[in-house]
Design an enzyme around this catalytic site. Structure first.
Site, PDB file in Angstrom:
ATOM      1  N   THR A  13       0.987  -1.378   0.055  1.00 11.16           N
ATOM      2  CA  THR A  13       0.025   0.079  -0.056  1.00 11.16           C
ATOM      3  C   THR A  13       0.841   1.592  -0.057  1.00 11.16           C
ATOM      4  O   THR A  13       0.511   2.009  -0.878  1.00 11.16           O
ATOM      5  CB  THR A  13      -0.835   0.119   1.316  1.00 11.16           C
ATOM      6  OG1 THR A  13      -1.848  -1.247   1.188  1.00 11.16           O
ATOM      7  CG2 THR A  13      -1.987   1.185   1.379  1.00 11.16           C
ATOM      8  N   VAL A  14       1.890   1.475   1.018  1.00 11.13           N
ATOM      9  CA  VAL A  14       2.552   2.742   0.992  1.00 11.13           C
ATOM     10  C   VAL A  14       3.518   2.540   0.042  1.00 11.13           C
ATOM     11  O   VAL A  14       3.827   3.579  -0.588  1.00 11.13           O
ATOM     12  CB  VAL A  14       3.147   2.751   2.557  1.00 11.13           C
ATOM     13  CG1 VAL A  14       3.971   4.017   2.586  1.00 11.13           C
ATOM     14  CG2 VAL A  14       1.986   2.822   3.768  1.00 11.13           C
ATOM     15  N   GLY A 134       1.593   8.948  10.004  1.00 10.95           N
ATOM     16  CA  GLY A 134       1.610   8.946   8.559  1.00 10.95           C
ATOM     17  C   GLY A 134       2.005  10.081   7.739  1.00 10.95           C
ATOM     18  O   GLY A 134       3.142  10.629   7.905  1.00 10.95           O
ATOM     19  N   GLY A 187     -12.194  -2.786   5.379  1.00 10.97           N
ATOM     20  CA  GLY A 187     -10.705  -2.516   5.058  1.00 10.97           C
ATOM     21  C   GLY A 187      -9.754  -1.585   6.128  1.00 10.97           C
ATOM     22  O   GLY A 187      -8.960  -1.316   5.858  1.00 10.97           O
ATOM     23  N   ASP A 201       0.580  -0.525  18.078  1.00 11.25           N
ATOM     24  CA  ASP A 201       1.007   0.340  17.038  1.00 11.25           C
ATOM     25  C   ASP A 201       1.155   1.890  17.734  1.00 11.25           C
ATOM     26  O   ASP A 201       2.121   2.388  17.399  1.00 11.25           O
ATOM     27  CB  ASP A 201      -0.223   0.468  16.079  1.00 11.25           C
ATOM     28  CG  ASP A 201      -0.057   1.501  14.847  1.00 11.25           C
ATOM     29  OD1 ASP A 201       0.845   1.068  13.917  1.00 11.25           O
ATOM     30  OD2 ASP A 201      -0.447   2.443  15.031  1.00 11.25           O
ATOM     31  N   LYS A 205       4.828   3.786  18.212  1.00 11.54           N
ATOM     32  CA  LYS A 205       4.906   5.289  17.623  1.00 11.54           C
ATOM     33  C   LYS A 205       5.306   6.213  18.961  1.00 11.54           C
ATOM     34  O   LYS A 205       5.968   6.955  18.717  1.00 11.54           O
ATOM     35  CB  LYS A 205       3.581   5.872  17.333  1.00 11.54           C
ATOM     36  CG  LYS A 205       3.340   5.186  15.714  1.00 11.54           C
ATOM     37  CD  LYS A 205       1.817   5.289  15.168  1.00 11.54           C
ATOM     38  CE  LYS A 205       1.588   4.629  14.044  1.00 11.54           C
ATOM     39  NZ  LYS A 205      -0.009   4.668  13.687  1.00 11.54           N
ATOM     40  N   GLY A 302      -2.574   5.227   5.114  1.00 13.76           N
ATOM     41  CA  GLY A 302      -3.098   5.467   3.863  1.00 13.76           C
ATOM     42  C   GLY A 302      -1.852   5.586   2.842  1.00 13.76           C
ATOM     43  O   GLY A 302      -0.784   6.053   3.319  1.00 13.76           O
TER      44      GLY A 302
END
Ligand code: HSE
Length: 421
Positions: A13-14, A134, A187, A201, A205, A302
């Site tokens: 994706t990234v 992100g 999703g 997650d 971070k 995203g």
């Protein structure tokens, strides 16, 4: 014009988003930064995925040595996720003098010491803007824009999946399990949602962010972690009545010189700017002694938002004559970290609806110095649901008080304990 060769490790994706931005913004970047970014190699097994993006098949390889041995490749951007082979490939790249760019928060938070050593050995750069929040430029803000400050706290919503779930529960009065199922169908959540919903997650971070804020390595085992899977719509509804919004927060603080790092759900006042961060958006509130509050807001996940942060790092690395590694102390011990913290609390319990129960609970709280701010009770069918709002107290004291309360005969269960910010 300076030409800089780049390798992409993975086209997920990234990786795919990064490829698309590097292509679509190539000429703009030449004009703005005077550098011609050339994609020279892509490590990807899935040829169909590459074809779908319009990648020249001649760029594809499955052998990392094609990257390491190419002297024209100066920057390696990694999108594999997980620890291996990402860690080994990046360490080999750094030792070969290639700067690395990564969005891999798990690997970076667990391996930052090894990566830093390899970067020093190879005289190369270590870039990880995309690893936290992100597309929001929080790493650059901390490393390049706040040197005139001692940062004493960072607090943020750094996981989009959990913020999406909590927002939907609050706005539509739904239960956690139902929203999670829908998020998975759309999703927004993984089939195995643990990394997000159990707070891993956010913890990765927070380790990176608090290391940058406090200039001391904050390893994962010094971070308290609690996820959102036990949150019920009942608590969210009660919170609303008190004027609170529930968020999964990552909090790093310096209290009396000790670092406090924790990830957990918390009620925040509706007037707190983080309360209006909804859906999959993220935001981080940083406090510096001179600048006061700084808030950064945007998309934390995203393909294109995270690709935007990766491309920013690639361009940044490409124009450096000498890479600067962020200074932090690796020499930390238990003494550097707080072993307890204080907070206000929301405590919900179910008790038998009979005379004297409240007095017994108040006595158990009082024994540990836990002071009640307000009480709300709703009784039905011989049982009562009681909500206590507790004045600021230590987490250790609150937990002892809750354990003792739960052992009282007339207390059926201590259902929820939520910190109040
Ligand atoms: N799963 C993460 C999130 C993606 O929901 O925010 C970025 O780490």
């Amino acid at each position: 014009m300076k030409k800089v060769g780049v390798a992409l490790l993975g086209l997920g994706t990234v990786g795919g988003g990064t490829y698309r931005i590097l292509k679509s913004m190539h000429d703009d970047i030449m004009a703005s930064d005077g550098v011609d970014i050339e994609i020279r190699r892509i490590i990807e097994r899935d040829v169909a995925k590459a074809e779908a993006l319009g990648v020249d098949p001649a760029l594809l390889s499955t052998d990392i040595n094609d990257v390491i041995s190419d002297p024209e490749i100066k920057i390696v951007a990694e999108f594999f996720g997980g620890i291996e082979p990402a860690r080994s490939f990046l360490i080999a790249s750094l030792k070969a003098g290639k700067s690395i760019v990564t969005a891999n928060k798990e690997m970076f938070s667990k391996c930052m010491e090894d990566l830093k050593a390899a970067a020093i050995e190879g005289n190369a750069g270590l870039y990880f803007e995309a690893s936290c929040v992100g597309g929001v430029p929080v790493i650059r803000a901390l490393t390049e824009s706040m040197q005139g400050n001692r940062i004493d706290s960072i607090m943020g919503i750094v996981n989009g999946t959990t913020n999406y779930i909590l927002t939907k529960m609050a706005d539509e009065g739904l239960e956690y399990a139902d929203v999670l199922k829908e998020a998975q169908r759309l999703g927004y959540a993984e089939a195995n949602p643990s990394a997000d919903v159990d707070g891993f997650d956010s913890m990765y971070k927070l380790s990176i962010l608090s290391t940058l804020c406090f200039r001391k390595h904050v390893p994962l085992d010094k971070i308290y972690r609690e996820g959102i899977s036990k949150i019920s719509k009942t608590d969210i509804e009660y919170g609303k009545r008190f004027g609170y919004t529930l968020k999964l927060l990552a909090i790093g603080k310096l209290t009396h010189g000790k670092i406090e790092a924790r990830v957990h759900p918390a009620f925040i006042l509706n007037s707190n700017p983080l309360a209006s961060v909804k859906g999959s958006f993220n935001a981080v509130l940083i406090h510096g002694n001179n600048v006061d509050d700084v808030m950064l807001y945007g998309r934390g996940a995203g393909d294109l938002p995270t690709g935007s942060a990766i491309v920013s790092d690639i361009v940044y690395a490409a124009v450096q004559d000498k890479h600067k590694l962020f200074n932090y102390s690796s020499d930390v011990s238990d003494e550097d970290f707080a072993d307890d913290f204080t907070s206000e609390y929301y405590v919900r319990m179910t008790v038998k609806d009979k005379a004297g129960v409240l007095a017994k609970i108040a006595a158990a709280f009082g024994k540990y110095g836990v002071s009640i701010n307000s009480v709300q009770q709703q009784a039905e069918d011989g049982k009562a649901s009681i909500i206590f709002m507790i004045h600021r107290t230590s987490e250790a004291a609150l937990k002892k008080a809750a354990t003792e309360t739960e052992s009282l005969n007339d207390v059926i269960s201590v259902d929820t304990i939520i910190r109040v910010i």
